[in-house]
Design a protein around this motif. Structure first.
Motif, PDB file in Angstrom:
ATOM      1  N   ALA A 129      43.411  63.692   4.957  1.00 56.52           N
ATOM      2  CA  ALA A 129      44.786  63.466   4.495  1.00 56.52           C
ATOM      3  C   ALA A 129      45.791  64.097   5.465  1.00 56.52           C
ATOM      4  N   MET A 130      45.468  65.284   5.959  1.00 54.75           N
ATOM      5  CA  MET A 130      46.370  65.942   6.911  1.00 54.75           C
ATOM      6  C   MET A 130      46.453  65.175   8.230  1.00 54.75           C
ATOM      7  N   ASP A 131      45.306  64.711   8.733  1.00 58.95           N
ATOM      8  CA  ASP A 131      45.308  63.977   9.999  1.00 58.95           C
ATOM      9  C   ASP A 131      46.047  62.654   9.870  1.00 58.95           C
ATOM     10  N   ILE A 132      45.881  61.994   8.734  1.00 56.90           N
ATOM     11  CA  ILE A 132      46.600  60.725   8.531  1.00 56.90           C
ATOM     12  C   ILE A 132      48.098  60.985   8.425  1.00 56.90           C
ATOM     13  N   GLY A 191      35.374  56.190   5.945  1.00 60.42           N
ATOM     14  CA  GLY A 191      33.975  56.584   5.818  1.00 60.42           C
ATOM     15  C   GLY A 191      33.790  57.911   5.099  1.00 60.42           C
ATOM     16  N   HIS A 192      34.813  58.772   5.126  1.00 60.45           N
ATOM     17  CA  HIS A 192      34.703  60.060   4.437  1.00 60.45           C
ATOM     18  C   HIS A 192      34.712  59.897   2.922  1.00 60.45           C
ATOM     19  N   LEU A 193      35.160  58.741   2.455  1.00 61.74           N
ATOM     20  CA  LEU A 193      35.095  58.499   1.008  1.00 61.74           C
ATOM     21  C   LEU A 193      33.656  58.525   0.506  1.00 61.74           C
ATOM     22  N   ALA A 194      32.704  58.208   1.403  1.00 61.76           N
ATOM     23  CA  ALA A 194      31.296  58.249   1.018  1.00 61.76           C
ATOM     24  C   ALA A 194      30.885  59.649   0.597  1.00 61.76           C
ATOM     25  N   ALA A 195      31.418  60.664   1.289  1.00 61.31           N
ATOM     26  CA  ALA A 195      31.091  62.046   0.915  1.00 61.31           C
ATOM     27  C   ALA A 195      31.600  62.379  -0.479  1.00 61.31           C
ATOM     28  N   VAL A 196      32.788  61.875  -0.820  1.00 60.70           N
ATOM     29  CA  VAL A 196      33.336  62.098  -2.157  1.00 60.70           C
ATOM     30  C   VAL A 196      32.481  61.414  -3.210  1.00 60.70           C
ATOM     31  N   VAL A 197      32.075  60.171  -2.914  1.00 61.15           N
ATOM     32  CA  VAL A 197      31.221  59.433  -3.850  1.00 61.15           C
ATOM     33  C   VAL A 197      29.877  60.134  -4.020  1.00 61.15           C
ATOM     34  N   PRO A 210      27.463  72.463  -5.173  1.00 57.79           N
ATOM     35  CA  PRO A 210      28.543  73.196  -4.485  1.00 57.79           C
ATOM     36  C   PRO A 210      28.717  72.773  -3.036  1.00 57.79           C
ATOM     37  N   VAL A 211      27.598  72.573  -2.314  1.00 59.22           N
ATOM     38  CA  VAL A 211      27.702  72.155  -0.914  1.00 59.22           C
ATOM     39  C   VAL A 211      28.382  70.799  -0.798  1.00 59.22           C
ATOM     40  N   ALA A 212      27.942  69.856  -1.647  1.00 55.05           N
ATOM     41  CA  ALA A 212      28.512  68.511  -1.590  1.00 55.05           C
ATOM     42  C   ALA A 212      29.984  68.510  -1.978  1.00 55.05           C
ATOM     43  N   LEU A 213      30.364  69.298  -2.971  1.00 64.34           N
ATOM     44  CA  LEU A 213      31.766  69.329  -3.396  1.00 64.34           C
ATOM     45  C   LEU A 213      32.655  69.963  -2.336  1.00 64.34           C
ATOM     46  N   CYS A 266      36.783  69.353   1.701  1.00 62.46           N
ATOM     47  CA  CYS A 266      37.240  69.628   3.074  1.00 62.46           C
ATOM     48  C   CYS A 266      37.509  68.335   3.845  1.00 62.46           C
ATOM     49  N   LEU A 267      36.605  67.380   3.738  1.00 61.43           N
ATOM     50  CA  LEU A 267      36.797  66.117   4.448  1.00 61.43           C
ATOM     51  C   LEU A 267      38.013  65.369   3.926  1.00 61.43           C
ATOM     52  N   ALA A 268      38.161  65.349   2.600  1.00 62.43           N
ATOM     53  CA  ALA A 268      39.318  64.648   2.035  1.00 62.43           C
ATOM     54  C   ALA A 268      40.622  65.333   2.445  1.00 62.43           C
TER      55      ALA A 268
END
Length: 214
Positions: free
Chosen positions: A165-168, A180-186, A151-154, A159-161
């Motif tokens: 996306a909003m900032d971009i 680099g945030h893609l690493a958190a998703v992986v 749950p923490v990782a998801l 949130c990072l994704a």
């Protein structure tokens, strides 16, 4: 030929010897003499019983049952072995991700490397990354506890994704900075897969324990 001669000739014929009498003579006598005919029937039965001996047949019940049980055990063990191999690969992948995350965060935390305008915030983020990496390392070490970290990782990955996306979209950051945030998703995907495989791997063992207690 009298009855004694006929019976002697019939006995020789039953033993495979020369009866020294014509078959037609012996058959004609036995057809006309009830006593010799009865004697011949008894002699044939005794000869057959003497020649046909019982054969000792080994009891193969135990070996056959053991072979069936061994084959069933191999059939059950094959999927479990595949799950364990998959779990081992996922454990290595999660451990590598944890080491990589610590390797990137430690220089920022200790020496401020790569920190630009806000060192304090950068060090706080590095501390969070190291704490998260420790959780990944624990999950790799004890995969049966990986589901507790999912749950923490998801939530972190979502949130990072989402914020990236909003900032971009608002042009407040560049795409290259958010890769680099893609690493958190992986990492979240690896942790989820490890927890699921660990649960499937441990399920036969829990079932066996439950049966044993019952």
């Amino acid at each position: 030929m009298n009855c004694d001669d006929v019976r002697e000739a019939l006995s020789a014929r039953l033993d495979g010897e020369d009866p020294r009498a014509a078959p037609t003579v012996l058959e004609a006598h036995t057809e006309s003499c009830p006593g010799c005919r009865s004697w011949l029937t008894s002699a044939e039965r005794v000869t057959r019983l003497a020649r046909v001996r019982p054969v000792a047949v080994p009891d193969l019940t135990a070996p056959v049952l053991a072979a069936v049980a061994a084959d069933a055990a191999v059939t059950r063990a094959a999927p479990v072995a595949a799950l364990r191999a998959r779990r081992q690969v996922l454990r290595v992948a999660v451990a590598v991700a944890a080491v990589a995350q610590v390797t990137v965060a430690l220089p920022v935390l200790l020496a401020g490397l790569g920190v630009a305008a806000d060192p304090h915030t950068s060090r706080e983020m590095a501390s969070f990354d190291i704490a998260l990496a420790v959780g990944f390392a624990l999950a790799a070490w004890r995969p049966e506890r990986a589901r507790a970290f999912v749950p923490v990782a998801l939530v972190l990955a979502v949130c990072l994704a989402g914020t990236s996306a909003m900032d971009i979209a608002n042009s407040t950051t560049a795409l290259v900075h958010e890769v680099g945030h893609l690493a958190a998703v992986v990492q979240a995907g690896l942790l989820w897969a490890l927890g699921r495989v660990s649960d499937e791997t441990d399920r036969p063992l829990r079932a066996a324990v439950a049966v044993g207690r019952g």
